[in-house]
Each structure stands twice: as structure tokens, then as C-alpha cells.
Design an enzyme around this catalytic site. Structure first.
Site, mmCIF file in Angstrom:
data_model
loop_
_atom_site.group_PDB
_atom_site.id
_atom_site.type_symbol
_atom_site.label_atom_id
_atom_site.label_comp_id
_atom_site.label_asym_id
_atom_site.label_seq_id
_atom_site.Cartn_x
_atom_site.Cartn_y
_atom_site.Cartn_z
ATOM 1 C CG ASP A 37 33.356 -2.057 -3.304
ATOM 2 O OD1 ASP A 37 32.444 -1.332 -3.722
ATOM 3 O OD2 ASP A 37 33.291 -3.304 -3.295
ATOM 4 C CG ASP A 150 27.914 -2.835 -5.826
ATOM 5 O OD1 ASP A 150 26.995 -3.682 -5.748
ATOM 6 O OD2 ASP A 150 28.842 -2.782 -5.008
ATOM 7 C CG HIS A 418 28.632 1.663 -4.209
ATOM 8 N ND1 HIS A 418 29.536 1.985 -5.200
ATOM 9 C CD2 HIS A 418 28.823 0.357 -3.940
ATOM 10 C CE1 HIS A 418 30.224 0.908 -5.526
ATOM 11 N NE2 HIS A 418 29.824 -0.093 -4.758
#
Length: 1010
Positions: A37, A150, A418
Site C-alpha cells: 500500500d 484491493d 485506494h
């Protein structure tokens, strides 16, 4: 972000009787990956230090030891940071070889795995273009597959963009839990997705991950430790010095290999039963994995060898693989696949009370700054491109300028992650995004000032501004200079607002002509004034204005200038408990489009009549709030991600004040909402600006509304509720990523119906009946819903806290105490009229004129005139939008074979920047059949359109991100249950033709040379 829902893993489940196992041995493609991430809980810097750099160090080392090993790399931001700042020469050499051999494969290839619900089309394309440009320049590779596993729901725009970028297959995961269950049972997890109804030829094969998603099932029936994660869990802030991480899986030994194999085989068979072929995609990895690839492969190698040695008995073979290997096998199965139309997979729920619709409005302020940064970047890119073409030897240093643009490209790309623009990150990560955006925006402000102000050649005798006939003297009035730039390839007339500190002013354009203007006390401060002026600008044109603080306000000056001084009329505060009778005292506000009626009994909007059709629609607007539960023991909660209201919405105020400022440029309606009757300070406000420019080119249809919301009480979620007399049957239309409108019919659920009927609005939403349409376009993403007939509800702000240990542990409770000030433009009219307007209005909202005050009020400048008027305008037809115009700077050859030869020869392509290649994209705004005229294909002559820039010498058509010559791009075709209708494409390459035809919703990308 790791999956929150814990799926029940049935180890006794045996699918050997399934069709796939009956027909053939199951071929398993083990895909090693690390989900990294770019933000979320930890900052990029923290992640690089704790694990991300080690992922690429150790993966490179371990893949180099065994030619059978594979790995897929997804997010380019981490990879590029590693490549530029960490990787040794040995690592770079080895990795180049791994990429060349296809053993390390880049998938998606963008800077981040972007969100799909609240990102804008411009920014999705930007972040992919940045990543693809780096990969192609550095390695000569172009990603062909996505790994969008995701993002919280799947947009129908994403498959269109990926198809245009040259992808052959698309992987998604997070779709509604009940829909995924049904698709698993019916073996419908794979299909060909036709994301746009107007671009049916842009289809892409789509694979929806099963219920185990992108993480390896970690529960072992023979151990209390997690399985298949032999390197354990990443530690922050520092990696352990002894290399021992928490929760390292039980090693694979002679004693454990059979149990491991049986666990893995059972899971493979369970998955195989949900798909139509005997090929299984088995993701090996999860969040923050493979930072110690040695221990990972050292355990998986013998496990896979054991399974393959016993494949006849187990019915399964396994191999390390990349996505291309898996999809090649599926493609070669030659099955007939169903076609999914342009339906999206939004909203997304993980169970009935877990509707992931809250993030549509989380961190409203960050969403607004990200959109402003994107708009500023577009303006600066177009201005710099024009400067380089027109003044290649100008004094603005090209390397300095490109560095400023690259910094903002990076920051805007980064926040599309995201867990970034979604508002689902921790506070320190939100601060990181904000800091990167604001710092880069300040740098681009410097660039804009240089491009506007520095002379375009080294003839210093030409001055920037002309004198306005002032003479030196102690009694001289003050002047302030303002530049206004139109970043759109349309001629526009806009009302510009400049905040000033002096109450009397007149405005002149760069020809010395007076400009109609209006001044009034600012709604935000009693110490400042809003100066509104009418600016007429050609496409991609800027003009200079002089504000002269002189003369008597409200009267004409000797040279014909005038500024109207607008005075407000205040109305008494009205309490909601006194609303026994309403509609008795209506006050009209009129312009050429609307008759707006305000109710003096409530201080609220009462109705709007669209004058061309003489149709009156009852409309009331006010603020409501949903209360959220903060105690997990008391029931479902709302958080960064989820919206789970504790009942229906209630009014968020007890009293309303109103002020109306009638004007000659605009009339402003100010409404202030008080939580309690006796409060001194208002909690919410609506400022509505009604254009009053009779006979001018300013459109009268746009009602600009700006809101002030907050600080909120804890565990409240505030919405703007617009109730109308339209009969829409609770059907709403909202956009997917600013590209296409989606029909959102209201659905009733057993639980959580309110939250599961919320949808993302990135740019626009509307409700309508047979006669009228009410449209809102937005300056940032929000959640929208139609909870009752005739109602349009926009969630503006959220502030939440709960005691869920997972949220507390990662600081993801969204205790956001900020004041949000979003803007919506509202339009009402016939369905036909509103349909023609809203596409362009949404674009104009996104790319409003750039206003730059270049000095403070001071004595006049005694300068000679520059002698040059505004630059020539660049104008496209009204249904075409100049989506991009930039100088990317990538130094790869347009000829693929030549580019590969340069790479093989070891040329350092990054040492030189290509400033002569302009990347241009054109978008057709309308759907096929949407409008009798505007939906038609449009043919333009690129030479003529761009003549205001310079002489076009060649045009070559490219893929969406620019890395493919379009006539060399051959995407896979898939056999489908529907006959494909291939629309004739008009391709442009070299200097053969400058005529370009753009079909409805088509995005065409070009390299243009001047």
C-alpha cells in the site's frame, strides 16, 4: 489493505468430484506477490524503511538463484524509489535480466493501484501514464494485465481504460459479497467486460477473484501459526536485527510437508470448482510480504516439489507463474465467454451491515485538495507545452520547469491510491498526502508565475504590462495586476472572483478596456471584499487584468469603467419549530433562465421555475445528519470505509438566517444554519450565486453553491438533502470516474438499505422525470443517494470514532474535525437541455480558469507597453474535450525495435529529456445516441486546431498511456456469446494525414510534433 472479513475455511471440503477435477489434472499457477500500500497505515517513507526496499532486494536475489521462480510487481511508486535510491548496480543488472526473461513481470504498471470509486478519469490516466512511461523507458516493457485486487468495488470505466492502454486481461476482487457467492456457484467469475456502451469494441477479459481474494489462505489445521507466510509479519518502524519476525509460519520439513501439501491441494480444489477451466490462479502473498524472499522460497520450493511428485495421487500440479502465463493458459482453452455490459460493481459490501459507502465522503478536505492539484497540473502542463513550442529558447529553464511538473505528477498520482483519496488512511498518512500535494502545488505556482511573467525571449526591452496612463505623484491610486488563464480548448466567459481589501475598484483588461464588475463584502470575512468580474477567454488563452482602486463605487468612471457596489438585505432568523405555515411570503430572484423563489417563513429555497419551458419544480434544500454508533457492542459501526447509520437522518439544525445581495453580475443568496436556536455561530452554510449577466455570454443556467460544513459533532455524517417535486421513483444517475453516467435504481434490502443505496459521485449526478432533470456537478467526490421520491442527497462530511480494536490499533476512526467547503453547480431544465449541458459543465467545474494575483495593491507601474495581445486561441468543437496536452519528457523512441536496440546497447535514456514530443488526448464527451447532434462522430484537422500553437509537422496515434504505436498494438480476442461489432477506426500515423475522427466516448491519444 488486507481483507477485513474472515472467511470460513472448510478444510474437509473436497472438490475432487467437481467437473474440473474429473476432466483433467488441475494446473495451478502460483503467483508470488506483495501487496504494498502506497500509504494506508504507514507513510511511504516508513514503508520503504521497514519492508518495501527489502522486497525488491531479496526478490531480485532469490529469483536470480533459480530460473523457475517468478514474481509480479504492482505499485511503481515503491519500485521507482527502490530503483532510484536503493538498488545497487548489481541489483539493476540482475533485475533487467529477470524482466527480459519474463520471470519478474510488471502488472498494472501505474504508480499506484488506484481507487475505482472516487478517482477522476484524468488522474487514473495520469498515474498509469507515469508508471508506464518509466517502465517502457527503463526496460522496454509494457504491462498487459491488471491486478486491481484491493479497490473497494469495481468501476465500469477501469476496463475501458485498461483496454485502451493495451491490456489483455483484468483482475478484480472486491465485489458485493452476495453477488460473489452467486457468481462462484454459477462459475461466472470470468467474463468479457464491455465497460462502455458506446465503445463495445473495447472489451477486456475479466477475472474476479474468489472468496479468498488476493491473500493466501493462512489457517493451518495442523498448526496455530499462519500458513504460507514463512517470513512472518513486517515490523515497524525498524526491521528486526536478528531477522526473526512475528508470526512466522511453521517451516516445511519432512514431518510437515505432507500436511502442508494436503492443505494447499484442498484449497486449490475448492477454488477449481468455481471456475470453468482446470487452471487455477493461486495468489501467494498478501500485504507487506516477500521482504525476506529467501525464507519464502526456501519453504515453498520443497512443498511444490512434493505436490508435483505426487500429482497423480493428488490430482494437482503447481508451478510458479506470472499473470501472463496464467491468462495464456485460459486464453488457449478456447471457451465461449459471457459478455458483461457496462454495469459496474458499486457499491461494495462485505456483509449486510458492512456497506463500504462511507469512504465516498471520507476526508472531504483531502479529496478537494487532490482535485485542485489535478486541475492545477492540467493548466500548468498545457501552458508549459505551449511555451516550449512557441518559445523554445525562452528564459524559463526547461529542466527546472519539468521538475516542477514531475513533482506534482508524482503527488497527484500517489494520492489516487485506494487507501489515499478514499480517506481510509491513518491521520499521519493523510498529512503525508496533503504535504506532498501542497508542496508540489507551490512549486507549480512558481512555474505558472514564470510562464506568465517572464518575457518570451531575451529582448528585455519588452515589458510585461502596459501603462494605464498614470503619472507619478503622491495622490496616485493603487493598482493590482491579475492574470486569468483558461486551461480548456473552448472559448469561455466566466465570472471571476478576486478577494480584495479595498471597497472601491474598477477593472480593465489588457487592451485597457473597462470590464463589468461587482464588489461586495465577503461572506467569509468582514475585513475583505469579493470583486466579481466578467472574463472572456479563448481556448488555452490567458489575459491580464488591472484592478484600479479608485473612483466612486457604483458609478461609471471617466473612461467608461464601472463597478457595481452590491449591498445585502438580511432576514430574521427562522426557527424550525415555528414552521406551521410556509409559502406565504415568497421572494423571487430572477435571471434569464430561472425564477427562484425563497420562502421568508423558513429562509429556505421554495421552488425554481425554468423559464424557457415555464415549468416550476418545488425544491427545498437543507442539512440533515445521520448518527453513527461508536460502540461495537451496541451494533454496527460507521468508520473510514463503512457507512452504517443508526437510524434515519434527522435535521441537523434548528434555525436558519438568510441574506440576499442583489447585484448586476451575480445575485448572492447566503443561508446560515444553526444547530441550536440560540447559537451565536452557524454550523453550516449555503452560498448560492445566481448569474445576473443579461445579454452577456455568461451562461444563466449555472447556480453555483458553496457550502461550509463543520466542525461536526463526533459520530455524525452530514448530508445536503435536496427535495423536489420530480417523480424519479428513487432512481439516481451518477458517474463512474467522470467518464460515463450510471443508472442507480433504488433497491430494498433486509438490512442496511440506506447505506447500500449510496453511490459514488466523482463529477456529476442527476435525478429526472419525464419532463425535467436536476443536475449537480461537483468539485470533488461525494456519496449520493435518492432515499425517497424526488430526493437527491449528497454526503458532504463525516466525523467518526468507534472502539473497534482493529480501527483503534491502526488509528482509522476518522475523527476529522476539519471544516469542509465543497462546491456544487446545480442546473435544472428539460431532459434534453440538461443532457446537452452537464457534460461540459462537469469539465468546466474541473478546469475553472486559473486566477493569479501577481502583486499586492501598489502605486502604478510606469512601463512601456509590451505591444502584443493575447496568444491565439485553440478551440475544439463543443462535444470534444482536450483531455491532455503535455510534454511527458520520456526519452524513448516511438519505434519499438529501435528503442530496444538502444536499451540493449546500454544507453542511459534518462540522461536526456525529450522536450519536442507533445502528448495529446481528445475525449468525445457524449454517449452514442445521447443527443441528436452532439453524439455524432466529429472530424477535426489537427493542423488547423493546433495552428495557434505552431506548425504541426507530424502526428502519430498511440495507446492510452503513449507506450504503444496504435497500429502495432494487437490485443487478444476472446470468443464470446455475443457477436462483436468492430467500429471502423480512423488511425493517424506519421505525416500521412492530419484528419482525426473521434467517435462517441472515444479517447484518442497522439504524439504531436511541431
Amino acid at each position: 489493505m488486507k481483507v477485513l472479513v474472515v472467511f470460513v475455511y472448510l478444510f474437509g471440503f473436497c472438490c475432487s468430484s467437481g467437473q474440473a477435477a474429473k476432466n483433467a489434472t488441475i494446473q495451478t499457477f502460483v503467483i508470488p506477490h506483495s501487496h504494498m500500500d502506497v500509504g494506508w497505515v504507514y507513510t511511504v517513507q516508513e514503508s520503504m524503511h521497514a519492508y518495501a526496499a527489502n522486497v525488491y532486494n531479496s526478490v531480485t536475489e532469490e529469483l536470480s538463484k533459480d530460473k523457475g521462480r517468478r514474481f509480479i510487481s504492482v505499485e511503481q511508486e515503491f519500485f521507482r524509489l527502490w530503483w532510484d535510491h536503493v538498488a545497487s548496480d548489481w541489483h539493476k543488472k540482475q533485475l533487467r535480466q529477470l524482466v527480459k526473461e519474463g520471470r519478474l513481470e510488471f502488472v498494472i504498471g501505474g504508480q499506484v493501484m488506484h481507487d475505482e470509486a472516487v478517482t477522476d478519469l484524468n488522474d487514473d490516466i495520469l498515474q498509469m501514464t507515469e508508471g508506464h512511461g518509466f517502465l517502457y523507458q527503463t526496460f522496454g516493457v509494457r504491462p498487459r494485465f491488471s491486478w486491481h485486487v484491493d479497490p473497494f468495488g469495481a468501476s465500469a470505466t477501469t476496463p475501458v481504460l485498461f483496454a485502451l492502454a493495451g491490456f489483455d486481461a483484468h483482475v478484480v476482487s472486491r465485489i458485493d459479497y452476495d453477488l460473489k457467492d452467486a457468481m462462484q456457484k454459477n462459475k461466472n467469475l470470468q467474463f468479457v467486460w464491455s465497460g462502455s456502451p458506446s465503445l463495445k469494441q473495447q472489451q477486456i477479459f475479466t477475472h474476479v477473484m474468489d472468496q479468498f481474494s488476493y491473500c493466501t489462505p493462512s489457517q493451518l489445521p495442523f498448526s496455530n501459526s499462519s500458513g504460507f507466510y514463512w517470513n512472518g509479519v513486517a515490523l515497524f518502524p525498524d526491521p528486526p536485527k536478528d531477522g526473526v519476525y512475528p508470526n512466522m509460519s511453521l517451516p516445511v520439513t519432512k514431518e510437515t510437508v505432507h500436511a502442508y501439501a494436503q492443505t494447499m491441494v484442498d484449497n486449490i480444489k475448492q477454488r477449481a470448482a468455481w471456475f470453468r477451466t482446470n487452471h487455477v490462479l493461486w495468489p501467494w502473498g498478501c500485504d507487506k510480504q516477500f521482504y525476506n524472499s529467501s525464507v519464502q522460497f526456501r519453504n515453498m520450493d520443497p512443498l511444490m516439489n512434493y505436490i508435483n511428485q505426487n500429482s497423480a495421487e493428488l490430482g494437482v500440479t503447481v508451478q510458479y507463474a506470472t499473470l501472463s502465463q496464467y491468462f495464456q493458459a485460459v486464453h488457449q482453452s478456447d471457451l465461449l465467454w459471457d459478455v458483461r455490459g457496462n454495469q459496474d460493481f458499486l457499491p461494495y459490501s462485505t456483509e449486510s451491515y458492512q456497506a463500504w459507502t462511507g469512504f465516498y465522503a471520507s476526508r472531504n478536505v483531502l479529496k478537494g485538495v487532490a482535485r485542485r492539484a489535478s486541475s492545477q497540473l492540467h493548466a500548468a502542463e498545457t501552458l508549459f507545452a505551449r511555451y516550449r513550442i512557441s518559445f523554445p529558447d525562452g528564459p524559463v529553464a526547461k529542466d527546472w520547469a519539468l521538475d516542477k511538473l514531475k513533482a506534482l505528477r508524482w503527488a497527484v498520482s500517489e494520492v489516487q491510491h485506494h487507501d489515499g483519496i478514499t480517506g481510509t488512511e491513518s491521520p499521519k498518512v493523510a498529512e503525508m498526502y496533503m504535504d506532498h500535494l501542497t508542496q508540489a502545488m507551490m512549486g507549480v505556482d512558481e512555474l505558472l508565475a514564470a510562464l506568465f511573467l517572464l518575457p518570451h525571449n531575451l529582448d528585455i526591452h519588452s515589458a510585461t504590462y502596459r501603462s494605464h496612463h498614470h503619472t507619478a505623484g503622491v495622490d496616485e491610486d493603487l493598482e493590482q495586476h491579475v492574470i486569468v488563464y483558461n486551461p480548456l480548448a473552448w472559448n469561455v466567459t466566466s465570472i471571476i472572483n478576486v478577494t480584495v481589501a479595498i471597497a472601491m475598484a474598477t477593472v480593465y483588461d489588457d487592451d485597457g478596456q473597462p470590464v463589468p464588475s461587482q464588489i461586495q463584502r465577503s461572506a467569509q470575512s468582514n475585513l475583505t471584499f469579493d470583486l466579481f468580474m466578467v472574463a472572456e477567454l479563448g481556448g488555452l488563452q490567458h489575459r491580464k487584468y488591472v484592478i484600479k482602486f479608485t473612483g466612486k463605487a457604483g458609478s461609471a468612471t471617466a473612461d467608461g469603467g464601472w463597478t457595481y457596489e452590491a449591498e445585502g438585505v438580511r432576514f430574521d432568523r427562522r426557527r424550525t419549530r415555528d414552521r406551521t405555515r410556509t409559502g406565504r411570503r415568497l421572494l423571487p430572484v430572477l435571471n434569464e433562465c430561472y425564477k427562484i423563489m425563497l420562502d421568508q417563513d423558513t429562509n429556505l429555497l421554495h421552488s425554481i421555475t425554468y423559464l424557457p419551458d415555464k415549468r416550476r419544480v418545488r425544491i427545498t434544500q437543507d442539512f440533515w445528519q445521520y448518527h453513527a454508533n461508536g460502540d461495537v457492542k451496541a451494533g454496527p459501526i460507521s468508520d473510514n470505509y463503512m457507512f452504517s447509520p443508526n437510524g434515519s437522518a434527522v435535521k441537523a439544525y434548528e434555525a436558519v438566517e438568510m441574506e440576499i445581495i442583489p447585484g448586476k453580475i451575480i445575485t448572492e443568496i447566503r443561508q446560515y444554519f444553526y444547530r441550536s436556536e440560540g447559537d451565536k455561530d452557524y454550523a453550516y452554510s449555503i452560498i448560492t450565486r445566481v448569474p445576473e449577466c443579461y445579454g452577456s455570454r455568461v451562461g444563466c443556467h449555472r447556480l453555483e453553491q458553496t457550502y461550509s460544513v463543520g466542525p461536526l459533532d463526533v459520530n455524525t455524517e452530514v448530508v445536503l438533502r435536496t427535495r423536489t417535486s420530480l417523480t424519479n421513483n428513487r432512481t439516481l444517475y451518477s458517474d463512474d470516474n467522470g467518464y460515463q453516467m450510471m443508472k442507480r435504481p433504488f433497491r430494498t434490502f433486509r438490512n442496511n438499505t440506506v447505506a447500500r443505496n449510496y453511490f459514488p459521485m466523482v463529477r456529476a449526478a442527476f435525478i429526472q422525470d419525464d419532463l425535467s432533470r436536476l443536475v449537480v456537478v461537483s468539485d470533488r467526490a461525494h456519496g449520493v443517494s435518492s432515499q425517497s421520491n424526488g430526493q437527491l442527497e449528497v454526503m458532504l462530511h463525516r466525523r467518526l470514532w468507534n472502539n473497534l480494536p482493529w480501527n483503534l490499533g491502526y488509528n482509522l476512526t476518522l475523527n476529522d474535525s476539519s471544516v469542509a467547503t465543497p462546491t456544487l453547480w446545480m442546473m435544472l431544465g428539460s431532459v434534453e437541455t440538461a443532457s446537452r449541458l452537464h457534460h461540459r459543465e462537469a469539465v468546466e467545474m474541473q478546469h475553472r480558469p486559473v486566477v493569479m494575483a501577481i502583486d499586492q495593491p501598489q502605486k502604478p507601474w510606469n512601463l512601456e507597453p509590451r505591444g502584443a495581445g493575447p496568444v491565439p486561441s485553440v478551440v475544439l468543437p463543443p462535444n470534444l474535450h482536450l483531455l491532455s496536452l503535455s510534454i511527458p519528457g520520456w526519452n524513448y523512441s516511438s519505434d519499438h525495435e529501435r528503442h530496444l536496440r538502444r536499451l540493449d546497447a546500454g544507453e542511459d535514456l534518462r540522461s536526456e529529456v525529450n522536450y519536442n514530443r507533445v502528448l495529446l488526448r481528445i475525449l468525445h464527451l457524449f454517449e452514442d445516441g445521447e443527443d441528436p447532434e452532439l453524439s455524432k462522430p466529429v472530424t477535426i484537422d489537427m493542423k488547423e486546431v493546433l495552428r495557434g500553437f505552431g506548425e504541426v509537422t507530424s502526428v502519430e496515434e498511440r495507446s492510452l498511456t503513449g507506450t504503444w504505436a496504435l497500429d502495432r498494438l494487437q490485443r487478444w480476442t476472446w470468443n464470446t456469446t455475443q457477436t462483436r461489432t468492430e467500429r471502423r477506426r480512423c488511425r493517424t500515423r506519421g505525416t500521412q494525414t492530419f484528419s482525426v475522427t473521434v467517435w462517441p466516448k472515444q479517447i484518442r491519444t497522439f504524439f504531436v510534433h511541431f
